[in-house]
Write a protein that holds these residues in place. Structure first.
Motif, PDB file in Angstrom:
ATOM      1  N   TYR A  86       0.947  -1.073  -0.022  1.00 35.51           N
ATOM      2  CA  TYR A  86       0.056  -0.054  -0.055  1.00 35.51           C
ATOM      3  C   TYR A  86       1.088   1.300   0.013  1.00 35.51           C
ATOM      4  N   THR A  87       0.466   2.268  -0.752  1.00 33.05           N
ATOM      5  CA  THR A  87       1.215   3.489  -0.876  1.00 33.05           C
ATOM      6  C   THR A  87       0.299   4.488  -0.807  1.00 33.05           C
ATOM      7  N   LEU A  88       0.925   5.905  -0.233  1.00 31.39           N
ATOM      8  CA  LEU A  88      -0.052   7.121  -0.255  1.00 31.39           C
ATOM      9  C   LEU A  88      -1.233   6.741   0.882  1.00 31.39           C
ATOM     10  N   ILE A  89      -0.860   6.054   1.954  1.00 28.08           N
ATOM     11  CA  ILE A  89      -1.994   5.826   2.920  1.00 28.08           C
ATOM     12  C   ILE A  89      -1.410   6.147   4.135  1.00 28.08           C
ATOM     13  N   PRO A  90      -2.285   6.873   5.021  1.00 26.48           N
ATOM     14  CA  PRO A  90      -1.955   7.165   6.476  1.00 26.48           C
ATOM     15  C   PRO A  90      -2.057   6.033   7.140  1.00 26.48           C
ATOM     16  N   ARG A  91      -0.867   6.033   8.196  1.00 21.35           N
ATOM     17  CA  ARG A  91      -0.593   4.880   8.816  1.00 21.35           C
ATOM     18  C   ARG A  91      -1.985   4.519   9.815  1.00 21.35           C
ATOM     19  N   ASP A  92      -2.703   5.416  10.065  1.00 19.99           N
ATOM     20  CA  ASP A  92      -3.957   5.001  10.953  1.00 19.99           C
ATOM     21  C   ASP A  92      -4.836   4.220  10.120  1.00 19.99           C
TER      22      ASP A  92
END
Length: 327
Positions: A116-122
């Motif tokens: 997964y890319t461009l995704i916030p950790r939460d």
């Protein structure tokens, strides 16, 4: 009856030719199957919900970074409507761009590695996974907590308080930031809200005392509909806003710490090459490379002495022992 002189010699030769032909055809069939599997197995499937902005920039940069190792025909780009389990199962690795694509792929629980890319950790923590957690990894959109606090200490060493506005989606991130800030003798205050209607009353309470407002990658709080009012409120309280993209700086934030799509794509390409070479995915990680943007006009308006973006970024990289990577 007279026998043909050529008859007895021709029969063994014909049998030999047929056996040789059958063997050759069998070998070619096996080779075709093996090669077909190798080609099918080397496919990289990229899933994105948008073909514009940062999503498209990341896709283009990923193609460029993988070009020496992955032929163009071995990379397939899918929108959300084109997703099905069979398409994903045929890939060697699936790369998603953005939170929507990540959720859509996660819901299908493919039995292949997923990055997964461009995704916030939460958001990553909330995605549904299959039984093999090691098949899933991410390059987060948000910067590591220690880097963000280091940015404040380097760029704004005399500001007395860190202000954090959090919704349920970003509450864990706000708590981590506040904890690290307090460890470094930087007071931190968190205002928690449940809906967008609570943003401005919460900001009034949060900025009643001098503070730096740190924007979190939370679309409930910071989006194209709220940002102007957030900026006006913070400016009225003379509280500089620190954003997570250069767009915030252009809109009126004092500075921002962010990673470019090309930087994220280079890191993603490293993970893809590792899987195609027979290895496993790296663990979920923050961006390695980063940039700093500043707004000198806002700094002057707020009477803040601010170093150049290049010098702030250089000091951050020096603190992390990280050289600048030239594209």
């Amino acid at each position: 009856m007279q026998r043909s002189r050529d008859g007895p010699a021709e029969a063994p030769m014909l049998q030999l030719d047929h056996r040789l032909l059958r063997t050759l055809l069998l070998a070619l069939a096996i080779l075709a199957v093996c090669c077909g599997r190798a080609v099918a197995g080397s496919r990289v499937v990229v899933v994105t919900a948008e073909r514009s902005g940062a999503h498209e920039e990341t896709l283009v940069a990923l193609r460029t970074a993988l070009a020496p190792d992955v032929p163009e025909g071995d990379m397939e780009v899918l929108g959300l409507r084109e997703l099905d389990r069979e398409t994903l199962a045929d890939a060697r690795i699936v790369v998603t761009i953005g939170t929507q694509a990540a959720k859509a792929v996660g819901a299908r629980m493919p039995a292949v590695p997923v990055l997964y890319t461009l995704i916030p950790r939460d958001a990553f923590d909330l995605i549904q996974y299959g039984p093999h957690v090691d098949r899933y990894s991410a390059i987060f959109l948000d910067q590591p907590v220690h880097r963000q606090i280091a940015l404040l200490n380097i760029a704004l060493p005399h500001k007395p308080n860190l202000a954090l506005l959090a919704s349920p989606a970003s509450n864990d991130l706000a708590r981590r930031l506040a904890s690290v800030a307090r460890e470094q003798q930087l007071p931190a205050t968190i205002e928690k809200i449940s809906t967008a209607d609570e943003i401005y009353p919460a900001l009034e309470r949060l900025l009643a005392e001098p503070a730096v407002l740190l924007a979190l990658p939370d679309s409930t709080l910071f989006n194209s509909y709220t940002i102007q009012n957030v900026l006006l409120t913070s400016y009225r309280h003379r509280a500089p806003l620190v954003g997570f993209s250069p767009a915030y700086v252009r809109a009126g934030a004092l500075l921002a710490l962010y990673s470019t799509p090309a930087q994220i794509a280079r890191q993603a390409a490293d993970a893809v090459r590792r899987v195609l070479a027979g290895g496993g995915l790296p663990p979920p990680q923050s961006p390695r490379e980063f940039e700093v943007a500043t707004n000198p006009n806002v700094a002057r308006s707020l009477s803040i002495g601010l170093d150049s973006a290049e010098r702030i970024a250089a000091r951050l990289r020096q603190r992390e022992g990280r050289p600048e990577v030239k594209p």
